[in-house]
Structures are given as C-alpha cells and as structure tokens.
Motif scaffolding. Sequence first.
Motif, PDB file in Angstrom:
ATOM      1  N   SER B  31      26.470   8.112  28.956  1.00 12.22           N
ATOM      2  CA  SER B  31      27.457   7.997  30.030  1.00 12.22           C
ATOM      3  C   SER B  31      28.040   9.362  30.384  1.00 12.22           C
ATOM      4  O   SER B  31      28.404   9.584  31.529  1.00 12.22           O
ATOM      5  CB  SER B  31      28.557   7.001  29.668  1.00 12.22           C
ATOM      6  N   THR B  34      25.435  10.869  32.689  1.00 11.56           N
ATOM      7  CA  THR B  34      25.439  10.196  33.989  1.00 11.56           C
ATOM      8  C   THR B  34      26.680  10.554  34.797  1.00 11.56           C
ATOM      9  O   THR B  34      26.574  10.904  35.974  1.00 11.56           O
ATOM     10  CB  THR B  34      25.386   8.668  33.800  1.00 11.56           C
ATOM     11  N   SER B  35      27.842  10.491  34.155  1.00  5.44           N
ATOM     12  CA  SER B  35      29.039  10.738  34.973  1.00  5.44           C
ATOM     13  C   SER B  35      29.094  12.183  35.433  1.00  5.44           C
ATOM     14  O   SER B  35      29.553  12.441  36.552  1.00  5.44           O
ATOM     15  CB  SER B  35      30.336  10.318  34.269  1.00  5.44           C
ATOM     16  N   LEU B  39      29.381  12.822  39.289  1.00  2.00           N
ATOM     17  CA  LEU B  39      30.560  13.531  39.788  1.00  2.00           C
ATOM     18  C   LEU B  39      30.175  14.866  40.424  1.00  2.00           C
ATOM     19  O   LEU B  39      30.720  15.243  41.462  1.00  2.00           O
ATOM     20  CB  LEU B  39      31.592  13.730  38.676  1.00  2.00           C
ATOM     21  N   GLY B 335      28.651   5.086  32.722  1.00  2.00           N
ATOM     22  CA  GLY B 335      28.867   6.365  33.414  1.00  2.00           C
ATOM     23  C   GLY B 335      29.215   6.131  34.871  1.00  2.00           C
ATOM     24  O   GLY B 335      30.119   6.765  35.419  1.00  2.00           O
ATOM     25  N   ILE B 336      28.461   5.191  35.505  1.00  2.00           N
ATOM     26  CA  ILE B 336      28.747   4.874  36.906  1.00  2.00           C
ATOM     27  C   ILE B 336      30.169   4.317  36.998  1.00  2.00           C
ATOM     28  O   ILE B 336      30.942   4.701  37.875  1.00  2.00           O
ATOM     29  CB  ILE B 336      27.736   3.836  37.460  1.00  2.00           C
ATOM     30  N   ILE B 338      32.694   4.818  34.958  1.00  6.54           N
ATOM     31  CA  ILE B 338      33.686   5.891  34.765  1.00  6.54           C
ATOM     32  C   ILE B 338      33.867   6.668  36.068  1.00  6.54           C
ATOM     33  O   ILE B 338      34.980   6.866  36.552  1.00  6.54           O
ATOM     34  CB  ILE B 338      33.240   6.874  33.659  1.00  6.54           C
ATOM     35  N   SER B 339      32.734   7.085  36.652  1.00  3.66           N
ATOM     36  CA  SER B 339      32.813   7.925  37.854  1.00  3.66           C
ATOM     37  C   SER B 339      33.439   7.145  38.995  1.00  3.66           C
ATOM     38  O   SER B 339      34.260   7.663  39.746  1.00  3.66           O
ATOM     39  CB  SER B 339      31.436   8.404  38.289  1.00  3.66           C
ATOM     40  N   LYS B 340      33.013   5.862  39.112  1.00  4.52           N
ATOM     41  CA  LYS B 340      33.522   5.034  40.208  1.00  4.52           C
ATOM     42  C   LYS B 340      35.035   4.823  40.041  1.00  4.52           C
ATOM     43  O   LYS B 340      35.810   5.025  40.988  1.00  4.52           O
ATOM     44  CB  LYS B 340      32.770   3.693  40.197  1.00  4.52           C
ATOM     45  N   THR B 343      36.844   7.978  40.745  1.00  7.97           N
ATOM     46  CA  THR B 343      36.878   8.319  42.157  1.00  7.97           C
ATOM     47  C   THR B 343      37.853   7.416  42.914  1.00  7.97           C
ATOM     48  O   THR B 343      38.633   7.893  43.737  1.00  7.97           O
ATOM     49  CB  THR B 343      35.483   8.175  42.794  1.00  7.97           C
ATOM     50  N   PHE B 356      32.432   9.833  45.583  1.00  7.70           N
ATOM     51  CA  PHE B 356      31.516   9.003  44.824  1.00  7.70           C
ATOM     52  C   PHE B 356      30.232   8.747  45.603  1.00  7.70           C
ATOM     53  O   PHE B 356      30.255   8.233  46.710  1.00  7.70           O
ATOM     54  CB  PHE B 356      32.188   7.671  44.474  1.00  7.70           C
ATOM     55  N   CYS B 724      37.638  12.855  30.837  1.00  5.63           N
ATOM     56  CA  CYS B 724      36.483  11.957  30.740  1.00  5.63           C
ATOM     57  C   CYS B 724      35.549  12.450  29.637  1.00  5.63           C
ATOM     58  O   CYS B 724      35.160  11.700  28.736  1.00  5.63           O
ATOM     59  CB  CYS B 724      35.763  12.025  32.085  1.00  5.63           C
TER      60      CYS B 724
END
Lengths: 227, 847
Positions: B31, B34-35, B39, B335-336, B338-340, B343, B356, B724
């Motif tokens: 993750s 991915t993040s 990002l 990861g998605i 977290i980023s989502k 964002t 995002f 993060c």
Amino acid sequence: MNILELKNLSKTYGKGETAVQALKGIDLQVSQREFVAIVGPSGSGKSTLLHLAGGLDNPTDGKVILDGEDIFLLNEAALAVLRRRKIGFIFQFYNLIPVLSAEENILLPILLDNKKTDREYIDELTEFLGLKDRLNHLPNALSGGQQQRVAIARALANKPSIIFADEPTGNLDTEMGREVLDLLRLSIKRYHQTLVVITHDLNIAKTADRLITLRDGSIESNEVVRK
Amino acid sequence: MKNYIQLVSKYLRKQKKRTALTAVGIMLSVSIITSIGILSDGANLQQIENVKKSFGSYHVLFENLDPEEAEVVKNHVRAGKTSIITISDIHGIPGSGRKMAICSIDDYTSSLLDIKLIEGCWPERENEIVLDITVLKDLGIEDELDKKIYLDLGKRKFEFKLVGLYEKSTLFSQMDSSYGIVIPETLKSIGSSDKFMSNVYMETVRDFPIMDSVNKIISDSFGEYKPPRFIKKVAGVSFMDKYISLNLFLLNVLGEGYDNVSNEYKIIQAILVLIVFIATVSGIYNAFNISVLERVRQFGLLRAVGTTPGQIRRIVLGEALLMSMTAIPAGILFGIGISKGFTSFMSELYSISGIFTLSLETLLLSALVSLGAVFFSAYAPSRLASRISPMEAIQDKGTVLAKSKKRKKRKFSFIEKLMGISEIMAYRNLRRNRKRFTITIVSMCIGIVMFMAFSYYIRVYEKLMFDDYIESDYSISVHRWSSDGSIGYPEEILDEIYGIEGVSNIYGLIKTNQSFLLPEDKMTDELKKRSRTAINNPGIYGTNLYLYSLDSHLMECVAGNVKEDLFQKENYKNGFPVMVYEPADEKKWKVGDEITIEKVKTISSAYGSSGNHTMSESTILTTNEMVKLKVAAVLNDAPFTSYKNRPLFFTGMETFKEIYPDAKYNSIYIDVTENADKEYIEPKLTRIAQSVENGQMISHEKKLQELNEMKNQIMLIMYALAACISTIAILNIINTISAHLIIRTREFGIVRAVGMTGKQLKKMVWSEGVLQAMISSLWGCSIGTAVIFAFYWLLKNDGHPIPWELPWKTIFVIFFINIAIGLLATISPLKRISKLNITESVRCESF
C-alpha cells in the motif's frame, strides 16, 4: 511432616466431546526430604501432575498444599515468588536462557528476587556439580550433561524446599543420566530437600524412597521402595 | 496430498494468525508503493494542468510567420492539435494609451491557449467580434452583447457585432496589446493579408518525442534557413524575423524538456522513493524471516524425512506467491483507499480537487514492483530455511538458529552492572541474534530516515515557495514589465507617497528583464538551454536575465559594503557598472568583465525568462542598440528572489537612468509608522497604485495571511503524505517487534517457571522495546542527518535558501515517538504471553 499435599486434584483439557481428563482426583502426600519417583506410560498424566504441583498450570478441581500453603489461592505475583523461593524445576530439555551465561542462569531465581547471592553456597554448589570452570560459558557452548547440571544448579540456587524434575535424564546418555541422578540424590541429602522425579527409567525409579505409578490419570500404585 | 507443494497452503491455512501477520506486513508495504504511485501521479497531473492553465497546452510556438508559412507548418505530418492566430496591425486606442489589434482564431485556440469566454459565444459569422473585457472602458463601449460597435483601426472605422467577452488568459496578459477576436474571413476583410502575421501554437503528434517532431517540422518547413540542431541546445531560435520557442514550462513537467534546475529535486524525490522501496523490502523480508524462524523445527523435520534444500526453498517462495496473490491486491486496494481518503479529505477541507487519479499503468507497476519486492525479500529467508539442519531441529535445543558466534565467556559488562536482571536480559536479548536485531533496527531506521528526509524536504519546499524577501508593510507595483523600465511609477509619486501621513520609509526598485548577449564562456549548460542563438552568430547567446535597479537603501541591502559610489559616472565610458550574482561554484564572472545588453526603445512585455516571448518583443529584438555593462562587483548572495539558479544583475538607480532616462519604478515598498492609520493609508496607496495601468497595492500583512493559508494547504498535503508513509512504517515496526516477542514465547514461559513475576516480565519486555527504540533512533537520526546533509549539499548549488543546521527538534521528536512506538509494540504480544499458561508457553515450538 508433609511438604506437599495434593487433594482430589483433577485436570481436564478441552471441552465437551473433545474433553480429555488428564488427572482424575489425585490424592497424594509427600514428606520432607523424601525422594519420590513417578512412573507411568505416555499420556498417563505424569507431567500434568508435576506442572500442577509446581503451580505452573491451574487444576480443574482440587488443591495443592505446599509447605502448608494452598498455592492456588495465591495471586499470580505471589505464586511466582513462591516458585522461585520454594520450588526448583528441572526440565527434560534443560530450558536454559540462551543469552545468560551458566552462572547467570544459575543465579536467575536469586537475581529475580533481588536478593544478595550467598556466594559461599553457590561456589559449593557449582563445585559439587562440577561446573566451576564452565560458569562463564553460554549454554550453546556446553554439552547436554553440562546444560542439565546448570539446570539442576538453577533449581537448587535458591535452596528450595522441593525440586520437581521432569525426566531430567531423558535427553542424556545412560552414563550421563546416572551421573546427573547421583548428583540430584546427593544434593537433596546435603541440602535437606524433597525431590519428585518423573522418569521412564525403572532403574532410577527403584532408587527412590517411594514409587508412584500413574495410569489414565489415576494413581495405580503407591509403594514405598525403601525407608 | 498429491504434491509436497501443497504443504504451502496447508501451512498457511493452519497457521492463520502467522499467515495473517505476514500478509498484513506485505499488504502494508504494497500500500505504501501504491499510494506513493497514485499520489505522485495525481500531483504530476495537477502540475501539468496548472502549467497548461498558466502557459497554455501547446508544445511549440512559431511566431511572425506569413499566413502561408503558417499553413505549411500546420499541415505537417508531425503536427497535432494546432491553432493559427493571425494578427492584424497594432493600433493605439485613441485617448487611452493602450494598443489593440484584431486577430483571428480557430477551433483549437481556446484549448491550446486557455482563453476563457466569460459571456456570449465565440465569433462564428463575419464581422462578429469577441473583446477582452478589460478593454471595454478604454473603447467607450458598454458591456452589452449583440450590439453594433465601431472600432477605429488605423485609417478607417470598422463595424462589428459584439458577441462575447473573454477574460485575458495568463498567456494573453503577457502581451501588452488587447485583442479583438474574429474569424479569419473577418480579418481578411479589414486589411491586406501581407501585413498580417501568424503565430502557430502547436501540440505535436503523440507517437513521437516532442523535440524530435519539433526539429522535423522546422527542418521540413524552413529548410532553407538550415537551423542546425539548435533546438537541442537552446530554448528558442530567431532567424530572419521569425521566432520559434518551446513551451518549456510544459515540456519540463511532461519530462520532455531539459530543465536541469529541477534535477536536484528529482534526485531528492528518487532518494525518497528508494528509501520507501528499501522500507518495503525490509518490511516483507522481516515478515518472512520471522515466519521461517518460527518454523525451524518444522523445516528440520521436513529435511529429516528427505526434503531437499531446493524443495524447502520452493515451499517458502510458494508461500510468498500464495500470500502475494491476496496481499498484493489487498495492499493495492488499501493504497487506493488511503490515497482516495486523503484526497477527498483534502478537497473537503480545502477545496483542492483533481489530485486523485487512477491509471492502470500505475496499478500494474505497483503490483509488479511489489511482487518483485516480495520475491526479492523472501529469497533470503527461503535460503535460510533450506540451510536448517535436520539434527538441529530434532534435538530441539531451542537455540537452533542461533547462528551468532559461539561466545564462550560472558561476564557482566559495565553497563549491565548498572541494570537489574530484567534490563540485562532485555539488553542481551537484543544483542543475541545480530541478524534479527539488525533487521529490526534497519526497518526502524528506515522509518526514521523517511521522517527526517520528509521533514527536511518540507522545510526546503516551504522556504522555496514562500520566501518573502522584502519586509515592508505595503508595496505598490505594476504587473507588466518592460525592458526599458518605461512602465511604472514616476519619481513624483515618491513625494506623493511620502506626503501620506504615517508613511515612514520608501524603497524603489525597477526589475527588468534584459536581453543579454553573452559570450560562450559566460554560459553554463543550464543557461544555454534557456537561451536562443542567432543563426549567423552561434558563439553569442541571447538570454533573458533579470536586472534589478535599486535605490540607495536597497543597494545597501544587496551587499553591505557596496555603495552607489562604486558606480561613479566616469565608469560609464567603459561600460555601465553592474553587480553580478552567480550561483555557487560557477566562478564564471569576475570584476571587470564586460557584457552587452540590447537596449530597447519601445514598450516590451518580456515575461518570464524563456520560451514565452510574445510577438511584441520579437519586434523589439530587431530594433535594438547595444549597451556595454561592466562588472563592478561579484556577489555571493542575491536578495529579492528565491530563484538563484541563474546569474542576476544589480545596478544603482542612477546607472539605470543613464541607460533609460525615462525609467520608472515598477515596485515601491512602503513602511509605515507603528501608529499609522491603516484605514486611511490603504485607500490612498491603492489609488496611487492604480494610477498606472495594471498597478496594484499589496498589503504585506494580508499577503502574508493569504500566503500562509496557501502554505498551510500545501504543507498539509506534504505532512499527510509523510504521515501516511510514517503510519505504514510504524505499523511495520510494531509488526516486527511483536513478531520478535511472539517467537520467544517459550523463553518467557521458562523465566516465568523459575519465578519471574508478571511485573518483571513486563519490565523486561518494555526495556527491550525502549532499548530497541533508543538504538534505532540513534542510528536512524545519524543516517537521517547524513541524508539531509546530502540533500543540503545537492541543493547548495541551486542557490539553496536554508543554511545548514542540525535538526535538533526533529531528532527530539523522533526519540520521543520511537520510544512510544517501542512500548506500543509490546502491548499486544505481552497480553498474549501473559494469557498463556506457563506449561503451554514452555511447550511452544519456537525459542
């Protein structure tokens, strides 16, 4: 005078249909300075009996009176203190702490007690067990026999009233086994202690004061071998 | 069971907790990757969008072409989206001093140049016109659409129908003329086409590298001028009356430019990514190593019944694969998430949107990198497992994998004499398996280094972005620059400002962008890429650099000991004296050097330093006169700006006025007294500021507030990213420490059997956590300090704004947080260990 009394001691592992009764209402008394050998086939409940008597495990039912004290009425901390002051354990696989030297392993119960070491006694003990020149070695630098002798010294270090030994010679060759047992016997004689030994070896069992045979969680026989 | 490989799934199923622990370790690491991917993708897209908004989305601009030439360029096979803007003569607007031209646009103009229509529609029919909203007042036209208007274009008046109003785009605002936008047919009807010139804004086709296409189009379209590989060396080229320039700002963010300035930052970003990758690998390695160490006996038994080392290796790698099959997708989803979450949190809080973005490429890349990392990390533990001897496992002495050297003798060391038995055991436990200890410390160190590097990066970023370089209460300035200083506030305004009650001090500044003609020995490679060269004189580079003309007060600010005296008039004969600042370590300039600038006579509007020359400036370039400058001092530092990666020139106001007698101040800084009535002063200053077109008054207090708001937003993004990454690193550390404790369950059982109380056990485990935290903090902070010193050193050459200092605050915070994490990590395993009864603990397989 009895140092240890087991009253209607029972232990069941598991629940419901899978429950296994390891001990079924054992009653037993052990006198001071007595050497008791417990024998029996695998699964007869020998180790369970020893662990319960030493306060390592909790019974399903019954009492253990050690030196006049019902040990399961004690809280966890008091039980730990009792273990390090009144009981000495010897395991089949030595179970030494790998990061401590032989001497530190021996002194562990005293150090845990924050007591001052009785140097004279420890010197005498290690001399007696033939460990004098091995004290600064780590366990992995010792032979099996030496490790078991360190374990014995650890069990004796705090001058406990009773020593529980779970097949102390099971992992040693015959000669070493005999040697270790002789040491134990000599030790209890010298320091006026009680010894309860689990063994498979009938030759060892015969040298005990009393021989108890367990089968299916119950005492099958309890005979005095010699007085 | 048909095959030994099935052992893999059987083991994983049976040991659900261990499997979950390892899988969570992998998932967390995946993750992170991915993040970071998502990002940075988002940030990159955002940057591209911002640049497109400010500078247009075209790649290359061809200026001053004949309409026919423009068509040739537009129809080139490598030309993608292309817009031709054809412009008529420029005419003054009577009574306003502003200029106006009519230009025709096409369908692509609005998307390539980002011109926004505020009202109405674009012209579709002949004689329809769309005007810049700001010019209406000057033309005396009311803001009403679909009305007939008359424009005076040179010789005669033309009639148009006003159909729309547009807002000057950033790009258009660089041109000082205002444009009436019509369709090509209208333009043809108002004048003869040989007076028109066309500017072609072009995006090249996607399938080829941009530079390659640009060069191909140039050589195919203007072959007769033979521009020799120029575009690889410089940002633009002028030949005859034509000018070709790249949209370098966009090209740089697209990764097709040659902006070396950002290289240092790219290196820093690469280092950060590398640190994260190492953290990932160490996280996964840790998880596998522990899972192997826990099963020494099992592997020993497998070896005893005839499993080959290769088969054991395959079992461990098989586990890695099986776990990856669930942990990697889960990690990617996490990861998605977290980023989502991050964002949308940001956009809800600060209405920052569009960061995002999900691309299949990023997700696939993350999955591949993660899979690679898993195998890379699992390989060493698999080797370890395959080396386990059957004897060691069967004997079960408990010290099976203690590969550390057999140290025969052990005595209490000095440090140990100060500790109790619990602490001694904790200390020894840490040191007994160097490898395991090293792994834990390394993974903790990585967390720390990441934190330090990020904190430092944030500090640098903050300094670069928000460097407020002149401290004054107010400033008035004109936001259009001219090379000859003709746009701005005249000297008399200074008196007027002084006359306002409460004003205590005034400083004047003229910042101009001069076209310097520099010989090759003054050019750095970096500078060459921002310069143009004339076809007939390749040894001389034309480059736009800033010349600051300062009043005596500001002059003292530049260099304490350099006074206006240095700039005596007699020097003028040999060249006008200037001070030059050059970025550290370049050593190309010395006192006495002579350089030339092109003196301009008309108003120009050079904006920025490269690439974006407007039509009006290219006209100026052909009507110049040379002025010689002589270097009177070389400066180590330059005030008034954060962009110190290029030479900057400073001169006194008197000198500048020798060159341009009509020069006016384009920035005036005003200090007021403490008790000054701001409500009285501000409207007065605003009125003075607006007495010049495009002039504005800035209250530094308010500006600072706005800047702080913006800064907080950006800082929050940066800190959230850091948080993060730190969270995942912390979870990894907790995972590692707790796993290390769990595999020593048996040992804890033994010490309890010989009489260690629960309290003593807690003390021992806590001491272990604290010691581990302290040692890793020590290492981590040392390495982290070295890493940020390396950053500092890299940035030093780029006019680094932060002087070097030890990050004491960060170090203190790290020690504190790390110790807290060390203690936190012991909570769950301690609970588990205390719950087990002693007999169960002693029977436990691992040691």
